[in-house]
Scaffold this motif. Structure first.
Motif, PDB file in Angstrom:
ATOM      1  N   PRO A 195       1.124  -1.318   0.166  1.00 32.32           N
ATOM      2  CA  PRO A 195      -0.031  -0.081  -0.099  1.00 32.32           C
ATOM      3  C   PRO A 195       0.804   0.973   0.110  1.00 32.32           C
ATOM      4  N   ARG A 196       0.659   2.154  -0.768  1.00 36.56           N
ATOM      5  CA  ARG A 196       1.406   3.248  -0.157  1.00 36.56           C
ATOM      6  C   ARG A 196       0.898   4.371   0.763  1.00 36.56           C
ATOM      7  N   GLU A 197      -0.341   3.916   1.602  1.00 36.11           N
ATOM      8  CA  GLU A 197      -0.540   4.678   1.843  1.00 36.11           C
ATOM      9  C   GLU A 197       0.632   4.422   3.345  1.00 36.11           C
ATOM     10  N   LEU A 198       1.656   3.493   3.793  1.00 36.22           N
ATOM     11  CA  LEU A 198       2.995   2.815   4.341  1.00 36.22           C
ATOM     12  C   LEU A 198       4.094   3.871   4.047  1.00 36.22           C
ATOM     13  N   TYR A 199       4.598   4.108   2.464  1.00 36.10           N
ATOM     14  CA  TYR A 199       5.431   5.279   2.347  1.00 36.10           C
ATOM     15  C   TYR A 199       4.594   6.773   2.881  1.00 36.10           C
ATOM     16  N   GLU A 200       3.496   7.093   2.970  1.00 35.45           N
ATOM     17  CA  GLU A 200       2.986   8.576   3.013  1.00 35.45           C
ATOM     18  C   GLU A 200       3.122   8.582   3.969  1.00 35.45           C
ATOM     19  N   ASP A 202       6.454  10.550   9.605  1.00 29.55           N
ATOM     20  CA  ASP A 202       6.877  10.274  10.039  1.00 29.55           C
ATOM     21  C   ASP A 202       8.578  10.457   9.940  1.00 29.55           C
ATOM     22  N   GLY A 203       9.408  11.056   8.802  1.00 27.08           N
ATOM     23  CA  GLY A 203      10.354  11.330   8.811  1.00 27.08           C
ATOM     24  C   GLY A 203      11.853  10.192   8.126  1.00 27.08           C
ATOM     25  N   ALA A 204      10.882   9.272   7.785  1.00 25.80           N
ATOM     26  CA  ALA A 204      12.312   8.783   7.406  1.00 25.80           C
ATOM     27  C   ALA A 204      12.336   8.430   6.037  1.00 25.80           C
ATOM     28  N   GLY A 205      13.603   8.051   5.370  1.00 26.21           N
ATOM     29  CA  GLY A 205      13.599   9.039   4.275  1.00 26.21           C
ATOM     30  C   GLY A 205      13.949   7.777   2.974  1.00 26.21           C
ATOM     31  N   VAL A 206      14.412   7.896   2.220  1.00 24.48           N
ATOM     32  CA  VAL A 206      14.051   6.413   1.135  1.00 24.48           C
ATOM     33  C   VAL A 206      15.318   5.458   1.473  1.00 24.48           C
ATOM     34  N   TRP A 207      15.894   5.587   2.088  1.00 21.84           N
ATOM     35  CA  TRP A 207      16.668   3.986   3.246  1.00 21.84           C
ATOM     36  C   TRP A 207      15.906   3.613   3.831  1.00 21.84           C
TER      37      TRP A 207
END
Length: 327
Positions: free
Chosen positions: A216-221, A226-231
């Motif tokens: 789900p795209r909601e997890l990435y959003e 929350d400030g999580a970066g790409v890695w």
């Protein structure tokens, strides 16, 4: 004027179980699925299981070129073919061990690079941008090409005098002092690895791309808020969510690469260099070049047992890991 409507009641079942009609017969209800599967089972027996059984029987026979016309008359040798194959102090066993170690190293490198490149490409193509569809189609070209056409093209590219690889590395980039021999010697391993990775990573890309569609795209959003970066998103969301997909993908790539015969055979011919002596070509040479089909069949059975053992251990470990994470 009064109209009379006659109501027709459905027949009552003799056993008093309601007003429905009789149930389908047991043969139709239970046997129909098996009847539909029967053609596939017959083809599976003819194509896979019957040759496998014949190969196992041949491994216990002293089957050489003298019994090719009627291999059933070849004398029984018991376990002699297996003893000869695993006697690593003898020339036959030492050559098989060398081929096995080359195949293990080649498979680990090829599967690792295919998975790494395919996963990186799939993650890169996850977000929509202009030209993504065209780029996806180009990525799948190596996987869509016939094996013979693709590998024979690499044969011309690896030629010593007029190959494209030496032209780029030596003539244009000046990375080598002289043109290299890619189809003989130690460089043959790197040539085989290059072709295998080029041919196999689009499959990993395709499977990982399909697996990414279920995240789900909601997890990435939420992670971005929350400030999580790409890695961190890749480590905490993408890779754990792709666990079941990677479990099947790595196993399939391992089996395909370890058993690959077409690529080295088309690339090097019947006699592969020692540095690229994969076990599939080695068994072919032991069977069809030296005409010792009994020993070649024993080597094939040993290879089958090894792959079954590795597959069982791999599935047990991955299933246990998934169960522990689920708890």
């Amino acid at each position: 004027m009064t109209t009379t409507v006659e109501v027709v009641k459905p027949p009552v079942r003799p056993d008093g179980g309601g007003t429905r009609g009789p149930r389908p017969g047991r043969l139709r209800r239970v046997g129909l699925p098996y009847l539909l599967l029967l053609p596939a089972l017959i083809l599976e027996l003819l194509v896979h299981l019957v040759p496998m059984v014949i190969g196992i029987v041949m491994s216990f026979k002293e089957l050489t070129q003298f019994y090719i016309r009627d291999w059933g008359t070849a004398p029984w040798s018991g376990l002699d073919n297996y003893r000869l194959s695993v006697d690593f102090d003898a020339p036959v066993g030492a050559a098989l061990l060398h081929s096995f170690l080359v195949t293990v190293g080649f498979t680990l490198l090829s599967v690792g690079l295919c998975w790494l490149i395919g996963t990186a490409a799939a993650v890169f193509m996850q977000d929509a941008f202009r030209g993504r569809g065209l780029l996806r189609a180009l990525f799948l070209v190596p996987y869509a090409l016939p094996v013979y056409a693709a590998v024979i093209t690499w044969v011309f590219m690896f030629q010593h005098d007029n190959g494209l690889v030496n032209h780029v590395l030596h003539d244009q980039l000046h990375l080598t002092d002289e043109p290299s021999f890619w189809l003989i010697g130690d460089n043959s391993f790197y040539a085989l690895l290059t072709v295998s990775v080029w041919k196999g990573w689009p499959f990993a890309f395709l499977i990982v791309t399909a697996g990414l569609q279920n995240i789900p795209r909601e997890l990435y959003e939420a992670a971005a808020l929350d400030g999580a970066g790409v890695w961190q998103q890749l480590r905490r969301i993408t890779l754990p969510s792709l666990g079941p997909v990677n479990q099947v993908l790595v196993l399939v790539l391992f089996l395909w690469t370890f058993n690959d015969f077409n690529t080295p055979y088309v690339l090097f011919g019947r006699a592969a260099p020692e540095a690229a002596d994969l076990i599939s070509v080695h068994i072919y040479q032991a069977s069809f070049v030296t005409w010792n089909f009994g020993t070649g069949s024993a080597m094939s059975v040993l290879l089958l047992l090894f792959l079954l053992a590795v597959t069982g251990v791999y599935l047990a470990l991955t299933s246990r890991r998934r169960s522990s994470h689920a708890r």
